[in-house]
Design an enzyme around this catalytic site. Structure first.
Site, PDB file in Angstrom:
ATOM      1  N   GLU A 179       0.828  -1.204   0.000  1.00 49.04           N
ATOM      2  CA  GLU A 179       0.000   0.000   0.000  1.00 49.04           C
ATOM      3  C   GLU A 179       0.862   1.253   0.000  1.00 49.04           C
ATOM      4  OE1 GLU A 179      -2.562   0.444   3.427  1.00 49.04           O
ATOM      5  OE2 GLU A 179      -3.801   1.903   2.374  1.00 49.04           O
TER       6      GLU A 179
ATOM      7  N   GLU B 200       2.972   9.711   6.392  1.00 45.36           N
ATOM      8  CA  GLU B 200       3.079   8.390   7.036  1.00 45.36           C
ATOM      9  C   GLU B 200       4.336   7.621   6.649  1.00 45.36           C
ATOM     10  OE1 GLU B 200      -0.501   6.057   7.142  1.00 45.36           O
ATOM     11  OE2 GLU B 200      -1.746   7.846   7.132  1.00 45.36           O
TER      12      GLU B 200
ATOM     13  N   ASP C  80      -5.376   3.183  -1.829  1.00 48.15           N
ATOM     14  CA  ASP C  80      -6.212   3.825  -0.809  1.00 48.15           C
ATOM     15  C   ASP C  80      -6.563   5.217  -1.338  1.00 48.15           C
ATOM     16  OD1 ASP C  80      -6.982   5.445   1.429  1.00 48.15           O
ATOM     17  OD2 ASP C  80      -6.028   4.017   2.803  1.00 48.15           O
TER      18      ASP C  80
ATOM     19  N   ARG D 209     -10.976  11.353   4.627  1.00 44.17           N
ATOM     20  CA  ARG D 209     -10.901  10.024   5.246  1.00 44.17           C
ATOM     21  C   ARG D 209     -12.174   9.663   6.002  1.00 44.17           C
ATOM     22  NH1 ARG D 209      -5.323   7.112   7.372  1.00 44.17           N
ATOM     23  NH2 ARG D 209      -5.530   5.609   5.690  1.00 44.17           N
TER      24      ARG D 209
ATOM     25  N   GLU E 118     -12.024   1.906   4.650  1.00 45.69           N
ATOM     26  CA  GLU E 118     -11.074   2.169   5.730  1.00 45.69           C
ATOM     27  C   GLU E 118     -11.189   3.664   6.010  1.00 45.69           C
ATOM     28  OE1 GLU E 118      -6.615   0.795   6.436  1.00 45.69           O
ATOM     29  OE2 GLU E 118      -6.771   2.659   5.328  1.00 45.69           O
TER      30      GLU E 118
HETATM   31  C1  LER Z   1      -2.713   3.707   6.944  1.00 47.38           C
HETATM   32  O1  LER Z   1      -2.844   5.047   6.658  1.00 47.38           O
HETATM   33  C2  LER Z   1      -3.456   2.886   5.976  1.00 47.38           C
HETATM   34  O2  LER Z   1      -3.971   3.367   4.999  1.00 47.38           O
HETATM   35  C3  LER Z   1      -3.510   1.479   6.263  1.00 47.38           C
HETATM   36  O3  LER Z   1      -4.277   0.808   5.308  1.00 47.38           O
HETATM   37  C4  LER Z   1      -2.089   0.937   6.309  1.00 47.38           C
HETATM   38  O4  LER Z   1      -1.910  -0.102   7.140  1.00 47.38           O
HETATM   39 MN    MN Z   2      -5.318   2.236   3.695  1.00 50.73          MN
END
Ligand code: LER
Ligand code: MN
Length: 271
Positions: A153, A159, A186, A218, A247
């Site tokens: 990812e 991060e 993501d 998010r 997520e």
């Molecule tokens: C963290 O920001 C994230 O997107 C998770 O999926 C990573 O472990």
């Molecule tokens: Mn993620």
């Protein structure tokens, strides 16, 4: 494309972008009640996951396991695949290998996100990429033994400074011997790092193995300002048939984030 929603079982990740928290049975029941196809689970470790409870929850509700996260290896144990200490790198691989084995029994892939680590301590970018590539080439065949893939990812610049973007991820995958490493795209990280999310997905093409379905802030899709229709169009054009997995932050609360997600999923896919 199928729907999934996240369940975190990691108290130390509290405040993080997961919809349901701490209670696997309750999270699965709510996911099924709302009509999700699958759950994505973040265990504290493979050993601490109640595998028979997971099995019975999935069976009872007709849910699939979409994927399993490995981030607790970093959050709880400070393990990284690119740590400068070889012993820590080995423990990071072992932590992920155990999650690959548990997830693999459900036919699901493990996710490598924060366990990629970051470039620091004056050691070169190239050396970190070598450590990461070697780890992926060791771990991916384990996932292949279970008939599944390993997900890497790209994470936004706040991060990590290692694999930030889809092009970074595609380049890394191209350098591997393993053929079953795919990208986890993501949409939250892509909103920060990609010039254009839909174009990024198009360029990733068949490398896309999983999608974290999140809005610009998010929050659940529909609670931010990312235009979803070009994204769904791009995913359709590349033939993506995996999960759109929420997520996202549990805001205003877990149930509402899940309800909003499934409503957005249905409306995105109906047009
Ligand atoms: C963290 O920001 C994230 O997107 C998770 O999926 C990573 O472990
Ligand atoms: Mn993620």
């Amino acid at each position: 494309m199928r729907s999934a929603v996240t369940i975190s079982l990691v108290p130390e990740a509290s405040g993080g972008p997961f919809v349901f928290w701490h209670d696997l049975a309750a999270g699965c029941a709510k996911a099924a009640e709302l009509g999700f196809d699958a759950v994505e689970v973040f265990p504290r470790s493979a050993a601490e996951l109640d595998v028979s409870l997971l099995r019975s929850c999935l069976d009872r509700h007709g849910l699939k396991l979409a994927a399993m996260g490995t981030g607790a290896g970093w959050v709880v144990q400070k393990l990284r695949l690119t740590d400068h200490d070889a012993a820590v790198r080995q423990r990071a691989r072992a932590f992920i290998r155990e999650i690959i084995d548990v997830a693999g029994t459900f036919g699901a892939p493990a996710i490598i996100g924060s366990m990629q680590g970051r470039i620091d301590g004056g050691i070169s970018h190239e050396q970190h990429l070598v450590w990461l590539s070697e780890a992926l080439d060791e771990l991916a065949p384990r996932a292949a033994d279970h008939g599944t893939v390993l997900l890497i990812e790209p994470l936004n610049r706040y991060e990590t400074n290692l694999i930030n973007s889809v092009p970074d991820g595609v380049k890394l995958i191209g350098s591997l011997k393993a053929k079953n490493v795919k990208l986890l795209c993501d949409l939250f990280h892509m909103n920060i790092e990609e010039p254009d999310i839909a174009s990024g997905l198009s360029e990733a093409g068949s490398h896309v193995g999983h999608v974290h379905f999140a809005d610009s802030n998010r929050r659940a899709v529909g609670f931010g300002h990312t235009p979803m229709s070009p994204i769904i169009g791009a995913l359709r054009r590349i033939g993506y048939d995996g999960y759109l997995s929420a997520e996202v932050l549990p805001l205003p609360d877990s149930n509402e984030a899940a309800r909003q997600t499934i409503a957005s999923y249905k409306s995105c896919l109906s047009s």
